[in-house]
Design a protein around this motif. Structure first.
Motif, PDB file in Angstrom:
ATOM      1  N   VAL A 285     -10.034  -4.031 111.373  1.00  0.00           N
ATOM      2  CA  VAL A 285     -10.029  -2.599 111.672  1.00  0.00           C
ATOM      3  C   VAL A 285      -8.600  -2.101 111.511  1.00  0.00           C
ATOM      4  CG1 VAL A 285     -10.444  -0.822 113.394  1.00  0.00           C
ATOM      5  CG2 VAL A 285     -11.994  -2.785 113.220  1.00  0.00           C
ATOM      6  N   LEU A 286      -8.403  -1.178 110.600  1.00  0.00           N
ATOM      7  CA  LEU A 286      -7.068  -0.642 110.276  1.00  0.00           C
ATOM      8  C   LEU A 286      -6.973   0.806 110.765  1.00  0.00           C
ATOM      9  CD1 LEU A 286      -6.867  -1.976 106.592  1.00  0.00           C
ATOM     10  CD2 LEU A 286      -6.098  -3.121 108.682  1.00  0.00           C
ATOM     11  N   ASP A 287      -5.817   1.124 111.306  1.00  0.00           N
ATOM     12  CA  ASP A 287      -5.538   2.507 111.722  1.00  0.00           C
ATOM     13  C   ASP A 287      -4.316   2.986 110.939  1.00  0.00           C
ATOM     14  OD1 ASP A 287      -7.595   2.718 113.635  1.00  0.00           O
ATOM     15  OD2 ASP A 287      -6.399   1.550 115.055  1.00  0.00           O
ATOM     16  N   PRO A 288      -4.501   3.409 109.718  1.00  0.00           N
ATOM     17  CA  PRO A 288      -3.358   3.778 108.884  1.00  0.00           C
ATOM     18  C   PRO A 288      -2.594   4.986 109.427  1.00  0.00           C
ATOM     19  CG  PRO A 288      -5.414   4.426 107.859  1.00  0.00           C
ATOM     20  CD  PRO A 288      -5.784   3.609 109.039  1.00  0.00           C
ATOM     21  N   GLU A 289      -3.244   5.854 110.152  1.00  0.00           N
ATOM     22  CA  GLU A 289      -2.600   7.042 110.702  1.00  0.00           C
ATOM     23  C   GLU A 289      -3.449   7.553 111.857  1.00  0.00           C
ATOM     24  OE1 GLU A 289      -3.973  10.721 108.098  1.00  0.00           O
ATOM     25  OE2 GLU A 289      -3.006   9.149 106.844  1.00  0.00           O
ATOM     26  N   PRO A 290      -2.867   8.397 112.714  1.00  0.00           N
ATOM     27  CA  PRO A 290      -3.657   8.932 113.825  1.00  0.00           C
ATOM     28  C   PRO A 290      -4.846   9.740 113.313  1.00  0.00           C
ATOM     29  CG  PRO A 290      -1.322   9.255 114.236  1.00  0.00           C
ATOM     30  CD  PRO A 290      -1.429   8.791 112.812  1.00  0.00           C
ATOM     31  N   GLY A 291      -5.995   9.549 113.967  1.00  0.00           N
ATOM     32  CA  GLY A 291      -7.191  10.301 113.562  1.00  0.00           C
ATOM     33  C   GLY A 291      -7.884   9.699 112.360  1.00  0.00           C
ATOM     34  N   ARG A 292      -7.555   8.490 112.006  1.00  0.00           N
ATOM     35  CA  ARG A 292      -8.191   7.865 110.838  1.00  0.00           C
ATOM     36  C   ARG A 292      -8.390   6.374 111.154  1.00  0.00           C
ATOM     37  NH1 ARG A 292      -8.657   9.442 105.439  1.00  0.00           N
ATOM     38  NH2 ARG A 292      -8.951   7.734 103.954  1.00  0.00           N
ATOM     39  N   SER A 293      -9.536   5.875 110.786  1.00  0.00           N
ATOM     40  CA  SER A 293      -9.841   4.467 111.022  1.00  0.00           C
ATOM     41  C   SER A 293     -10.559   3.899 109.788  1.00  0.00           C
ATOM     42  CB  SER A 293     -10.726   4.292 112.264  1.00  0.00           C
ATOM     43  OG  SER A 293     -10.995   2.914 112.506  1.00  0.00           O
ATOM     44  N   THR A 294     -10.206   2.632 109.493  1.00  0.00           N
ATOM     45  CA  THR A 294     -10.812   1.966 108.319  1.00  0.00           C
ATOM     46  C   THR A 294     -11.344   0.608 108.733  1.00  0.00           C
ATOM     47  OG1 THR A 294      -9.324   3.101 106.774  1.00  0.00           O
ATOM     48  CG2 THR A 294     -10.395   1.063 106.019  1.00  0.00           C
ATOM     49  N   LEU A 295     -12.602   0.349 108.351  1.00  0.00           N
ATOM     50  CA  LEU A 295     -13.227  -0.961 108.555  1.00  0.00           C
ATOM     51  C   LEU A 295     -13.202  -1.701 107.226  1.00  0.00           C
ATOM     52  CD1 LEU A 295     -14.949  -3.053 110.165  1.00  0.00           C
ATOM     53  CD2 LEU A 295     -16.972  -1.779 109.362  1.00  0.00           C
ATOM     54  N   ARG A 296     -12.586  -2.874 107.212  1.00  0.00           N
ATOM     55  CA  ARG A 296     -12.521  -3.682 105.992  1.00  0.00           C
ATOM     56  C   ARG A 296     -13.421  -4.919 106.193  1.00  0.00           C
ATOM     57  NH1 ARG A 296      -6.785  -4.717 103.599  1.00  0.00           N
ATOM     58  NH2 ARG A 296      -7.219  -2.559 102.935  1.00  0.00           N
ATOM     59  N   ILE A 297     -14.377  -5.094 105.272  1.00  0.00           N
ATOM     60  CA  ILE A 297     -15.280  -6.260 105.288  1.00  0.00           C
ATOM     61  C   ILE A 297     -14.992  -7.070 104.031  1.00  0.00           C
ATOM     62  CG2 ILE A 297     -17.654  -7.084 105.479  1.00  0.00           C
ATOM     63  CD1 ILE A 297     -18.433  -4.351 106.504  1.00  0.00           C
ATOM     64  N   MET A 298     -14.730  -8.353 104.227  1.00  0.00           N
ATOM     65  CA  MET A 298     -14.383  -9.240 103.110  1.00  0.00           C
ATOM     66  C   MET A 298     -15.524 -10.227 102.841  1.00  0.00           C
ATOM     67  SD  MET A 298     -10.461  -9.897 104.354  1.00  0.00           S
ATOM     68  CE  MET A 298     -11.009 -10.099 106.058  1.00  0.00           C
ATOM     69  N   ASN A 299     -15.476 -10.762 101.624  1.00  0.00           N
ATOM     70  CA  ASN A 299     -16.461 -11.775 101.193  1.00  0.00           C
ATOM     71  C   ASN A 299     -17.882 -11.296 101.500  1.00  0.00           C
ATOM     72  OD1 ASN A 299     -17.422 -14.186 100.128  1.00  0.00           O
ATOM     73  ND2 ASN A 299     -17.136 -15.329 102.032  1.00  0.00           N
ATOM     74  N   LEU A 300     -18.192 -10.184 100.887  1.00  0.00           N
ATOM     75  CA  LEU A 300     -19.481  -9.539 101.160  1.00  0.00           C
ATOM     76  C   LEU A 300     -20.671 -10.416 100.744  1.00  0.00           C
ATOM     77  CD1 LEU A 300     -18.685  -5.902  99.996  1.00  0.00           C
ATOM     78  CD2 LEU A 300     -19.149  -6.648 102.340  1.00  0.00           C
ATOM     79  N   THR A 301     -21.688 -10.311 101.553  1.00  0.00           N
ATOM     80  CA  THR A 301     -22.963 -10.964 101.236  1.00  0.00           C
ATOM     81  C   THR A 301     -24.035  -9.885 101.114  1.00  0.00           C
ATOM     82  OG1 THR A 301     -23.586 -11.272 103.549  1.00  0.00           O
ATOM     83  CG2 THR A 301     -22.275 -13.020 102.530  1.00  0.00           C
ATOM     84  N   LEU A 302     -25.148 -10.265 100.529  1.00  0.00           N
ATOM     85  CA  LEU A 302     -26.226  -9.283 100.364  1.00  0.00           C
ATOM     86  C   LEU A 302     -26.744  -8.796 101.710  1.00  0.00           C
ATOM     87  CD1 LEU A 302     -28.239 -10.905  97.407  1.00  0.00           C
ATOM     88  CD2 LEU A 302     -26.568  -9.048  97.314  1.00  0.00           C
ATOM     89  N   SER A 303     -26.685  -9.653 102.736  1.00  0.00           N
ATOM     90  CA  SER A 303     -27.160  -9.246 104.061  1.00  0.00           C
ATOM     91  C   SER A 303     -26.232  -8.252 104.739  1.00  0.00           C
ATOM     92  CB  SER A 303     -27.338 -10.477 104.954  1.00  0.00           C
ATOM     93  OG  SER A 303     -26.100 -11.141 105.152  1.00  0.00           O
ATOM     94  N   ASP A 304     -25.064  -8.000 104.168  1.00  0.00           N
ATOM     95  CA  ASP A 304     -24.140  -7.014 104.755  1.00  0.00           C
ATOM     96  C   ASP A 304     -24.562  -5.587 104.439  1.00  0.00           C
ATOM     97  OD1 ASP A 304     -22.565  -8.990 105.859  1.00  0.00           O
ATOM     98  OD2 ASP A 304     -21.201  -9.091 104.133  1.00  0.00           O
ATOM     99  N   SER A 305     -25.561  -5.439 103.591  1.00  0.00           N
ATOM    100  CA  SER A 305     -26.057  -4.089 103.294  1.00  0.00           C
ATOM    101  C   SER A 305     -26.623  -3.482 104.567  1.00  0.00           C
ATOM    102  CB  SER A 305     -27.135  -4.144 102.207  1.00  0.00           C
ATOM    103  OG  SER A 305     -26.582  -4.608 100.993  1.00  0.00           O
ATOM    104  N   ALA A 306     -26.016  -2.404 105.033  1.00  0.00           N
ATOM    105  CA  ALA A 306     -26.415  -1.780 106.299  1.00  0.00           C
ATOM    106  C   ALA A 306     -25.666  -0.465 106.457  1.00  0.00           C
ATOM    107  CB  ALA A 306     -26.135  -2.710 107.477  1.00  0.00           C
ATOM    108  N   GLN A 307     -25.901   0.209 107.579  1.00  0.00           N
ATOM    109  CA  GLN A 307     -25.181   1.442 107.892  1.00  0.00           C
ATOM    110  C   GLN A 307     -24.162   1.148 108.993  1.00  0.00           C
ATOM    111  OE1 GLN A 307     -26.473   5.312 110.097  1.00  0.00           O
ATOM    112  NE2 GLN A 307     -27.177   5.529 107.944  1.00  0.00           N
ATOM    113  N   TYR A 308     -22.939   1.544 108.755  1.00  0.00           N
ATOM    114  CA  TYR A 308     -21.834   1.255 109.675  1.00  0.00           C
ATOM    115  C   TYR A 308     -21.379   2.575 110.314  1.00  0.00           C
ATOM    116  CZ  TYR A 308     -21.867  -3.336 107.497  1.00  0.00           C
ATOM    117  OH  TYR A 308     -22.244  -4.579 107.050  1.00  0.00           O
TER     118      TYR A 308
END
Length: 791
Positions: A285-308
C-alpha cells in the motif's frame, strides 16, 4: 456484484428512427439506427434484409450473415473474430433477420455497427449503410435544486441521476450517500451537511456508479477511483489507485477485496489485504501524496480477478465499504478458435489502445509476417499454434490427440453393476466428446459415459471422439461384455406335436447366460447327459423314452433349473396277450372270461373274433374283456383278439376247448378203457396162438418128447360149465431137470351172453435158463412153461 453478473441486465436508450438502405430487390432495414446504452449493460441491435429469389435463372440462397465495425485488407472483419469482442458477442439469425447482442458494454464499444449478408451468387452481397450508431455512457449525479436549513451547515437538496441519453424508458436508480447504499428511485431528496457526498448508479449496474459529488461546497467526504476497470496479464503487477478526501488527520486506511461468491467459502467477510494470508507477501500500500492511495499487487494470478475497494475510518466517521471500487481482470493471452471457420484469433482482455502488434508461432517457431490478431495461414491438425502480445505469450492450441478410453473397473463386468467409461484427450482448447456404440451415436456428450446398472443389452464395442476447432480424433474400441448367471431356462422339443415311436426327436435346453452355460439333462431326476451343448437327441425314440425331462443350466456365476417337459411317445399296439379265467379245463355249462391286453399309446381298442378255419367271421365282441356264460361245445374253437389305435393294429389267436359234462366223461372213459383192453388182449392172443402152433409142430416131429398132462382144474362158479384144460408139454433135448410150469386160469370175457366157452391148450416148452436164443433151440429144454387159458 461482479462485472459478469452485472452484464446480465441491460438498459438501452433508443432513438426511434427507422432507416431503409437500398431499394428493391436488395435491402437492409435496421431499427433503431441510434442506440445509447449504459456502461456494463448489454445491448441488442436488430436488422432485417431482403434479396431477389432468382438471379440469371439460379436460386439465390444466403450463405453468410455477420456484423462488423472495421474493414481490414478491404474486407469487413466479423465481430466474432475481433479479439476485443471475444466472448461478448452473439448472433441470432433466421427468417431474413439477424440480431446482434453485445454484453458487458465498455466505453470502447461506442461505434457504428453494420450488417452484411452474402449469397451463393457472385454479385449477391449487400451491406447495410450507414449502420447503427451505439453510444456507451455512464451516469452523473446532478443537484438541480437545493435550499438552506434553519440550522447551521445544512441544506435540503434534490439529487437527480443524469446520462448523456434521454431515458426512454426511464431507468431506475440507486443512491450512495457517503459510500453507503441509500433507498431512492428517479431522484433522491434529503438533508445534507457540507461533509456529505452523493453518488448514483443504474439499478442492476451498481459496479458503475457516478463519481461522488459534494452537495454543499467542495470539501465533502468522498473516494474517487482513477480507473473503474483495470486489465492485467497473469504474472505481472498492477497498481490500483484512488483519491479520497477527509476532514480528519487521525484515521486508518484499508484496501479490501469485495465479497465474491467464489471466495466466500474461505473469505467470509472483507478484510484488510495486508492481513490476508493470500495477499500478504504480494501486496503493498503506497501513499504517494496526501489524499491518494495506491494498492500494488504483484505476481498476479487468475484468481486475483475481483473488485478492490478503499475505505478510511476516523473516530467519528467511516467511509462505507459497500461503495463499488475498481474491478481487476487478470487474463492471459489466448488463441481463440473462431466459430465462423478454421481461423485463430489472438485475444486478450487487456488490449492497449491504438494499433496493437501480435506475434504468431507455429510449433514454437515464429511465423514471419503474421502481426495481425488473426492468423491467416493454413491450419494443420498436427501442428500447434500460439501468439504473443506485449511480450506475453499464450498457451499453444492444437487438435486433440488420440483419445484414451478407460474402464472404471478391471476384470469381469457383472450385470446390474455400476460401470463408467472415461474418454480423455490432450487438446487445447478442451475438446468436446462424443460417444459411439458400434457406429451408433449415443446421446451422452460428456467425457464420462456412466452405466448406473449395466444390462446385457449394453454389451458391445464403445469408442469416443474428441473434437475442437482444430481437428477431430477417434479412440480405439473398448469391448464391454456383461456377464451374468443363467436366466429363464426352458426345454423345447422338435418336432413339435405328436411323437411317434421310431422317429427322431431333439430336446433343446435354452438359457440366457453369459458366458454360455453348461447343461445337464435329467429324466425324472436321473442324469442323462452333461456338456456345453444344450441339445439331447433321441435318434430312434421308443416307448421306454417316455417320461419327464428337464435340464440344468450352469456357469461360474450361478445355475438354474428349467421347467419340466413331459415326453409322450405314441406307438401302435404291441402283440396282445390273452388270459383265460378260470384256468384249466373248461366244461360245458360253465362261464369263462377272456382278457386281452396290449401295450399301446394311445390306449388300444379291442375287438374279438371267432375264426372258422382260416377265415375270420364277424366281430364277436368289443372291449378288453370278453365273457362267455353257459358255455357249450359250440363255443369251442379259435378266438382272435385284435388291438387297434390310430397308429396300427395287432392280434393274437387263442384256442378254446370245451369239455363234456361229468356223466358223459365217465361213460366215454369207460368205453375207451374197455375198447383198449379188448384190443390189447386180441393182439396178445393172436401172438400166443402163433407161438402155440409153432410148438405143436415141433412136438409132432419129436414124439418122444411130447406128453399130455391134465392141468390142474380151477374152480369156477357154479353157474359156469367146468372143463379140463390139457397142456401139451414138450421137452427139449438138452435140459430135463429144470421144469417150470405156468398154469393159469383165465377169466372168460363175455362179449355176448350167447358166447360159448372153449378150452385152450397151451404148449409147454422146456428151455435152457442160459444161453442165446440159438443155443436154446439146439439144447434140450429143461424148463417147462405152461399157460392154460380158459375163454
Amino acid at each position: 456484484m461482479g462485472l459478469r453478473e452485472a452484464a446480465s441486465c441491460f438498459v438501452i436508450f433508443l432513438l426511434s428512427v427507422s432507416v431503409v438502405q437500398g431499394e428493391d430487390p436488395w435491402g437492409v432495414r435496421c431499427t433503431p439506427t441510434q442506440i445509447c446504452a449504459v456502461k456494463g449493460s448489454k445491448v441488442q441491435i436488430r436488422c432485417s434484409y431482403w434479396h431477389p429469389s432468382r438471379i440469371d435463372d439460379h436460386d439465390v440462397a444466403v450463405e453468410k450473415e455477420f456484423w462488423f465495425t472495421k474493414v481490414q485488407y478491404g474486407e469487413p472483419v466479423d465481430l466474432r473474430s475481433a479479439s476485443e469482442y471475444t466472448g461478448r458477442v452473439k448472433y441470432d439469425c433466421g427468417n431474413k433477420a439477424c440480431t446482434l447482442t453485445i454484453t458487458d458494454l465498455r466505453d470502447s464499444d461506442s461505434d457504428v455497427y453494420q450488417f452484411r449478408f452474402t449469397t451463393n451468387q457472385p454479385t449477391g452481397r449487400f451491406t447495410g449503410s450507414p449502420g447503427v450508431s451505439l453510444s456507451v455512457t455512464g451516469v452523473q449525479a446532478h443537484i438541480p435544486k437545493s435550499s438552506s436549513c434553519w440550522w447551521y451547515d445544512c441544506s435540503k437538496s434534490r439529487v437527480e441521476c443524469q446520462t448523456s441519453c434521454s431515458p426512454t424508458p426511464s431507468p431506475s436508480y440507486i443512491w450512495y450517500k457517503n459510500g453507503k447504499k441509500t433507498p431512492g428511485e428517479q431522484s433522491y431528496t434529503a438533508y445534507f451537511y457540507s461533509a456529505d457526498s452523493i453518488s448514483c448508479a443504474v439499478r442492476g449496474h451498481e459496479d458503475f456508479p457516478s463519481a461522488p459529488v459534494c452537495v454543499d461546497g467542495n470539501s465533502c467526504y468522498r473516494v474517487n477511483y482513477i480507473n473503474r476497470n483495470i486489465c492485467a496479464f497473469k504474472g505481472s503487477s498492477v497498481d490500483i489507485s484512488c483519491s479520497y478526501n477527509s476532514h480528519f488527520y487521525s484515521m486508518t486506511k484499508s484496501w479490501l477485496v469485495a465479497e465474491r461468491e467464489d471466495v466466500q467459502l474461505y473469505r467470509p467477510q472483507a478484510v484488510d489485504l495486508l492481513n490476508d494470508p493470500e495477499f500478504t507477501a504480494r501486496v503493498q500500500v503506497l501513499d504517494p501524496e496526501p489524499g491518494r492511495s495506491t494498492l500494488r499487487i504483484m505476481n498476479l494470478t487468475l484468481s486475483d480477478s475481483a473488485q478492490y475497494r478503499f475505505t478510511f475510518k476516523s473516530q467519528w466517521f467511516e467511509w462505507d465499504r459497500s461503495f463499488p471500487g475498481t474491478t481487476l481482470t487478470v487474463t492471459d493471452v489466448q488463441v481463440i478458435c473462431s466459430p465462423i471457420g478454421p481461423t485463430l484469433t489472438c485475444h486478450s482482455s487487456c488490449l492497449l489502445s491504438g494499433r496493437p502488434s501480435f506475434v504468431w508461432y507455429k510449433n514454437g517457431r515464429e511465423v514471419q509476417g503474421e502481426t495481425s490478431p488473426t492468423f491467416r495461414g493454413f491450419l494443420h491438425p498436427e501442428n500447434n499454434y500460439s501468439c504473443a502480445y506485449e511480450h506475453h505469450h499464450s498457451s499453444p492450441v492444437y487438435a486433440p490427440k488420440v483419445p484414451l478410453v478407460q474402464l472404471s473397473q478391471p476384470g469381469d463386468i457383472l450385470k446390474d453393476s455400476s460401470v463408467s467409461l472415461t474418454c480423455s484427450s490432450d487438446a487445447n482448447p478442451p475438446p468436446a466428446y462424443t460417444w459411439y456404440k458400434e457406429n451408433q451415436t449415443l446421446l451422452n456428450r460428456a467425457a464420462q459415459l456412466v452405466f448406473r446398472s449395466i444390462l446385457f443389452s449394453d454389451s458391445g464395442e464403445y469408442y469416443c471422439t474428441a473434437e475442437n476447432a482444430l481437428g477431430k480424433t477417434t479412440s480405439k474400441c473398448v469391448l464391454i461384455n456383461v456377464k451374468y448367471a443363467p436366466q429363464s431356462s426352458s426345454v423345447s422339443v422338435s418336432p413339435s406335436g405328436e411323437i411317434m415311436e421310431g422317429s427322431s426327436v431333439t430336446l433343446t435346453c435354452s438359457s440366457d447366460a453369459n458366458p454360455a452355460a453348461n447343461y445337464t439333462w435329467y429324466k425324472e431326476n436321473r442324469t442323462l447327459l452333461q456338456g456345453p451343448e444344450g441339445v439331447y437327441r433321441l435318434s430312434s425314440i421308443s416307448s421306454g423314452d417316455s417320461g419327464v425331462y428337464s435340464c440344468k443350466s450352469e456357469n461360474q456365476y450361478g445355475r438354474i433349473n428349467s421347467t419340466s417337459l413331459h415326453l409322450d411317445v405314441q406307438y401302435a399296439p404291441k402283440p396282445p396277450s390273452v388270459s383265460v379265467s378260470p384256468s384249466g379245463e373248461i366244461m360245458e355249462g360253465s362261464s369263462v372270461t377272456l382278457t386281452c391286453s396290449s401295450d399301446a399309446n394311445p390306449a388300444a381298442n379291442y375287438t374279438w373274433y371267432k375264426r372258422s378255419g382260416d377265415k375270420q367271421v364277424q366281430p364277436t365282441a368289443s372291449g378288453q374283456i370278453f365273457t362267455i356264460t353257459d358255455i357249450t361245445a359250440e363255443h369251442g374253437g379259435k378266438y382272435q383278439c385284435e388291438a387297434q389305435n390310430t397308429y396300427g393294429r395287432s392280434n393274437t389267436t387263442l384256442h378254446l376247448t370245451v369239455g363234456a359234462g361229468a356223466w358223459k366223461s365217465a361213460v366215454t372213459g369207460t368205453t375207451t378203457a374197455l375198447l383198449l383192453v379188448v384190443i390189447l388182449l386180441a393182439v396178445f392172443l393172436w401172438i400166443r396162438r402163433n407161438k402155440s402152433f409153432t410148438q405143436q409142430r415141433e412136438c409132432s416131429e419129436r414124439p418122444e418128447d411130447r406128453v399130455q398132462i391134465p392141468a390142474a382144474a380151477h374152480t369156477r362158479p357154479a353157474e359156469q360149465h367146468h372143463e379140463v384144460h390139457y397142456a401139451s408139454v414138450c421137452f427139449t433135448q438138452n435140459r430135463a431137470d429144470d421144469l417150470y410150469a405156468n398154469i393159469g386160469r383165465v377169466q372168460p370175457q363175455r362179449e355176448t351172453e350167447e358166447e360159448e366157452e372153449e378150452a385152450e391148450y397151451s404148449a409147454v416148452r422146456f428151455v435152457s435158463a442160459t444161453g442165446t436164443r440159438r443155443e436154446e433151440e439146439e439144447d434140450d429144454s429143461s424148463a417147462v412153461y405152461s399157460t392154460v387159458t380158459k375163454h
